[in-house]
Design a protein around this motif. Structure first.
Motif, mmCIF file in Angstrom:
data_model
loop_
_atom_site.group_PDB
_atom_site.id
_atom_site.type_symbol
_atom_site.label_atom_id
_atom_site.label_comp_id
_atom_site.label_asym_id
_atom_site.label_seq_id
_atom_site.Cartn_x
_atom_site.Cartn_y
_atom_site.Cartn_z
ATOM 1 N N HIS A 1 0.840 -1.193 0.000
ATOM 2 C CA HIS A 1 0.000 0.000 0.000
ATOM 3 C C HIS A 1 0.875 1.243 0.000
ATOM 4 N N GLU A 2 0.505 2.201 -0.841
ATOM 5 C CA GLU A 2 1.179 3.491 -0.876
ATOM 6 C C GLU A 2 0.262 4.459 -0.142
ATOM 7 N N SER A 3 0.725 4.962 1.001
ATOM 8 C CA SER A 3 -0.150 5.733 1.890
ATOM 9 C C SER A 3 0.155 7.223 1.797
ATOM 10 N N LEU B 1 6.565 -5.996 -0.574
ATOM 11 C CA LEU B 1 6.067 -4.837 0.171
ATOM 12 C C LEU B 1 6.141 -3.619 -0.743
ATOM 13 N N HIS B 2 5.445 -2.553 -0.359
ATOM 14 C CA HIS B 2 5.568 -1.322 -1.141
ATOM 15 C C HIS B 2 6.739 -0.482 -0.656
ATOM 16 N N GLY B 3 6.808 -0.295 0.658
ATOM 17 C CA GLY B 3 7.882 0.517 1.223
ATOM 18 C C GLY B 3 7.449 1.933 1.571
ATOM 19 N N LEU C 1 10.550 -4.115 -3.167
ATOM 20 C CA LEU C 1 9.931 -2.835 -2.832
ATOM 21 C C LEU C 1 9.633 -2.051 -4.106
ATOM 22 N N ASP C 2 8.603 -1.232 -4.041
ATOM 23 C CA ASP C 2 8.281 -0.286 -5.106
ATOM 24 C C ASP C 2 9.398 0.754 -5.206
ATOM 25 N N LEU C 3 9.564 1.290 -6.396
ATOM 26 C CA LEU C 3 10.548 2.354 -6.611
ATOM 27 C C LEU C 3 10.225 3.593 -5.760
ATOM 28 N N HIS C 4 8.961 3.709 -5.323
ATOM 29 C CA HIS C 4 8.541 4.854 -4.505
ATOM 30 C C HIS C 4 8.610 4.574 -3.004
ATOM 31 N N ALA C 5 9.398 3.579 -2.622
ATOM 32 C CA ALA C 5 9.557 3.265 -1.203
ATOM 33 C C ALA C 5 10.325 4.374 -0.486
ATOM 34 N N PRO D 1 7.235 4.395 -15.632
ATOM 35 C CA PRO D 1 6.240 3.446 -15.125
ATOM 36 C C PRO D 1 6.865 2.101 -14.744
ATOM 37 N N HIS D 2 6.249 1.440 -13.766
ATOM 38 C CA HIS D 2 6.789 0.189 -13.240
ATOM 39 C C HIS D 2 6.461 -0.964 -14.187
ATOM 40 N N LEU D 3 7.389 -1.257 -15.089
ATOM 41 C CA LEU D 3 7.155 -2.306 -16.071
ATOM 42 C C LEU D 3 8.030 -3.527 -15.835
ATOM 43 N N ARG E 1 1.612 -3.316 -18.113
ATOM 44 C CA ARG E 1 1.298 -1.955 -17.696
ATOM 45 C C ARG E 1 1.757 -1.746 -16.258
ATOM 46 N N HIS E 2 1.922 -0.459 -15.892
ATOM 47 C CA HIS E 2 2.296 -0.099 -14.526
ATOM 48 C C HIS E 2 1.340 -0.769 -13.528
ATOM 49 N N GLY E 3 1.904 -1.387 -12.514
ATOM 50 C CA GLY E 3 1.078 -2.027 -11.491
ATOM 51 C C GLY E 3 0.987 -3.524 -11.675
HETATM 52 ZN ZN LIG Z 1 5.493 3.291 -7.400
#
Ligand SMILES: [Zn+2]
Length: 469
Positions: free
Chosen positions: A10-12, A99-101, A131-135, A155-157, A365-367
């Motif tokens: 989850h990205e909060s 995890l997202h981070g 982890l997501d790049l946006h962690a 985008p996360h590909l 696609r992203h996601g």
């Molecule tokens: Zn991200």
């Protein structure tokens, strides 16, 4: 080798008033056991990558929700309990954890770090984390992980590839072929989202270079998530090396120093709505995709802002497409019926289509998900040829199937208003003549200097111009 599969993503966005609750996860995706395998096999997601990683996958528990506000304490505890209980019940050689981070709970601002602390305390064996790049990576996450693998694209590909990489790394760790040593550097830096397109960002050339260094097992540049007001918010550089802590430190330092030296290149100036819409109307490269940065659904925004649509109407644009999360307006359209005229308050038009909102995405696609559900949705067309798509669920625009499934031909429009910044470009670039990022207001605005933080480090660049690393 048997690997336990776990996921909690989850990205909060802590600037949102509405908290995220357990039902948000339940409604989006929550699986365990064989249902987890069925849900994620073949997906372009790290969980799909784990399952394709040449290990014997033992499914535990995995859940995610659309980016939104801070998790309530009850929500965090309920999910943590399911995840840890599932982990305890497994007889495995190690764990793969997605995890997202950038997950924030009321009781644990560093929710990812806390999950890893509890997991480490509950099980034995190595824990390899994606982890997501946006962690917003914390020391706590690194301390309790054996190794971390981050996405390298936005985008996360590459999510599936990173899942496979994590599985291969876990196998080598379990086999005793490598001995991971980690290093994390967190300069006081927030990188605005408008420059986070990895194919155009020098940081990822540097990263590609470091990945060729002998002894480097994996390396990641995390661009962070500055819509979360937490102590660990910011950019980070992470390297895991084989048996050589000094090498890991040196590689992370190389990445961080080169980024810090060029930090002034990372402060973009975007056009205001008035300027961007005028440009789009005059452009010969139609359709022009106007990215509504401030109403970025993938960063937690509402998908209800009409700043860009209203500006298009004000300037007399024709053939504009917009997707809005408006459950009540969907109900009005359902009541009125197909072919009826409806007054949406901000526009009048004819209800062209009502759909169940479910669609399938077959492309990467992203996601990384393949099945979308935006709830019952209505397509309204106006006399100015505007296409207004109204959805019952809030959904980030990562797939054109979101509108194609309702009968829309986005490539025939003049202007596409897209509720996002970089991530939706994977879907929209193939049909857009031009993509313009717009400096719109909202809880995902581009400029980190526009947010009132209470918990982040001070000073940080660019919020404080004078800042050292
Ligand atoms: Zn991200």
């Amino acid at each position: 080798m048997r690997a336990g599969i776990l996921g909690f993503l989850h990205e909060s966005n802590t600037f949102l008033d509405v908290p995220t609750i357990f039902e948000d996860f339940e409604r989006t995706s929550m699986t365990s056991g064989t249902a987890l395998i069925e849900r994620w096999t073949g997906a372009h997601h790290e969980l799909g990558g784990f399952l394709a990683g040449g290990i014997e996958a033992v499914p535990g528990f995995a859940t995610f929700a659309v980016p939104s506000g801070t998790l309530t304490a009850d929500t965090f505890e309920a999910i943590a309990a399911r995840l840890i209980d599932a982990a305890r019940a497994m007889e495995v050689d190690g764990f793969l954890v997605a995890l997202h981070g950038a997950t924030v709970a009321e009781n644990y601002p560093d929710a990812d770090g806390e999950i890893l602390r509890r997991l480490r305390a509950a099980v034995t064996g190595p824990i390899v984390v994606t982890l997501d790049l946006h962690a917003n990576v914390s020391e706590k996450m690194v301390k309790h992980a054996t190794a971390i693998v981050g996405y390298r694209t936005n985008p996360h590909l590459d999510q599936r590839e990173r899942g496979i990489e994590a599985a291969h790394l876990l196998r080598r760790i379990v086999d005793g072929a490598v001995r991971p040593m980690q290093a994390l550097l967190t300069p006081p830096l927030a990188v605005p989202i408008a420059v986070q397109k990895t194919s155009e960002l020098f940081l990822f050339d540097d990263l590609a270079h470091v990945l060729t260094w002998p002894g480097v097992l994996s390396a990641s540049v995390f661009l962070g998530f500055y819509y979360a007001d937490v102590a660990e918010m910011g950019t980070s550089f992470y390297v895991v090396a084989d048996g050589d802590a000094a090498l890991a430190d040196r590689a992370a330092r190389y990445l961080a120093d080169r980024c810090w030296a060029r930090r002034h290149e990372l402060v973009p100036k975007l056009p205001a709505p008035e300027e961007a819409v005028a440009h789009a109307i005059a452009s010969e490269k139609k359709p022009v995709a106007l990215m509504d940065v401030g109403d970025n659904v993938g960063g937690g925004s509402s998908a209800r802002s009409r700043v860009l649509f209203d500006e298009c109407v004000r300037q007399g644009a024709r053939s504009v497409m917009v997707i809005l999360h408006e459950p009540e307006l969907v109900q009005s359209c359902v009541r009125a019926g197909v072919r009826s005229e409806v007054d949406l308050g901000f526009a009048r038009g004819i209800v062209k289509t009502i759909g169940d909102g479910r669609f399938t995405e077959t492309k990467v696609r992203h996601g990384g998900w393949t099945h979308g559900d935006q709830g019952v949705s209505a397509l309204v067309e106006t006399a100015e040829d505007h296409t207004i798509v109204l959805t019952s669920h809030r959904m980030a625009p990562m797939s054109l199937e979101q509108v194609i499934s309702l009968g829309v031909h986005p490539e025939r429009k003049q202007i596409l208003i897209v509720k996002g910044t970089i991530a939706p470009q994977a879907a929209y670039a193939p049909v857009a003549g031009e993509i313009v990022l717009v400096d719109t207001p909202g809880p995902t605005a581009n400029d980190p200097r526009s947010f009132a933080y209470k918990h982040r480090r001070v000073p940080m660049f660019p919020m404080e111009a004078e800042c050292e690393f």
